[in-house]
Scaffold this motif. Structure first.
Motif, short mmCIF file in Angstrom:
data_model
loop_
_atom_site.label_atom_id
_atom_site.label_comp_id
_atom_site.label_asym_id
_atom_site.label_seq_id
_atom_site.Cartn_x
_atom_site.Cartn_y
_atom_site.Cartn_z
N CYS A 13 -7.43 7.67 -3.08
CA CYS A 13 -7.27 6.84 -1.88
C CYS A 13 -7.74 5.42 -2.15
O CYS A 13 -7.09 4.46 -1.75
N GLU A 15 -7.83 3.85 -5.01
CA GLU A 15 -6.85 3.19 -5.88
C GLU A 15 -5.60 2.81 -5.11
O GLU A 15 -5.04 1.73 -5.30
N LEU A 16 -5.13 3.70 -4.24
CA LEU A 16 -3.94 3.39 -3.44
C LEU A 16 -4.19 2.21 -2.50
O LEU A 16 -3.32 1.37 -2.32
N THR A 19 -3.89 -0.83 -4.75
CA THR A 19 -2.60 -1.12 -5.38
C THR A 19 -1.41 -1.08 -4.44
O THR A 19 -0.43 -1.79 -4.67
N ASP A 20 -1.46 -0.27 -3.39
CA ASP A 20 -0.30 -0.11 -2.51
C ASP A 20 -0.77 0.14 -1.08
O ASP A 20 -0.62 1.24 -0.55
N ARG A 23 1.49 1.93 1.53
CA ARG A 23 1.63 3.38 1.41
C ARG A 23 0.51 4.11 2.16
O ARG A 23 0.73 5.18 2.72
N VAL A 24 -0.67 3.52 2.20
CA VAL A 24 -1.82 4.16 2.82
C VAL A 24 -1.97 3.76 4.29
O VAL A 24 -2.11 4.60 5.16
N CYS A 106 -2.66 8.16 3.94
CA CYS A 106 -3.58 8.59 2.89
C CYS A 106 -3.61 10.11 2.77
O CYS A 106 -3.19 10.83 3.67
N CYS A 107 -4.19 10.55 1.67
CA CYS A 107 -4.30 11.97 1.36
C CYS A 107 -5.13 12.75 2.36
O CYS A 107 -5.82 12.28 3.15
#
Length: 107
Positions: A13, A15-16, A19-20, A23-24, A106-107
């Motif tokens: 999470c 890192e996302l 970087t993106d 997306r999160v 997110c996850c």
């Protein structure tokens, strides 16, 4: 991330987020409406439904009475007349998934 607090649950999470963020956190959506316009009120309701179902950084702002075109929509800073014309939460979610691959939260 624009002052948005988000619980970073693990390394993936984090890192996302770096970087993106779309997306999160979802795309940044700016909806400009006139309070006295029925079409604007409907657009606001639809986007609020979308935001309850998926992560979207929704900002609703008021247009001045002199603005002739409403509602106005920007996604990630770009005007989006195609998405602005959609009047169904499911259609908007499909549009977002098509234009932002990997957009899921997110996850």
């Amino acid at each position: 991330m624009d002052g948005v607090a988000y619980p970073v649950c693990d390394r993936l999470c984090r890192e996302l987020l770096e970087t993106d963020p779309v997306r999160v956190l979802g795309p940044r959506v700016r909806l400009a409406v006139r309070p006295d316009c029925a079409d604007c009120r409907r657009a606001k309701q639809i986007w609020q439904q979308v935001a309850r179902r998926r992560p979207v950084r929704l900002q609703v702002v008021a247009l001045s009475a002199s603005e002739t075109q409403c509602p106005q929509l920007w996604i990630e800073g770009a005007p989006e007349p195609e998405a602005a014309a959609l009047r169904d939460p499911d259609a908007l979610l499909s549009w977002l998934a098509l234009h932002f691959p990997g957009y899921q939260g997110c996850c």
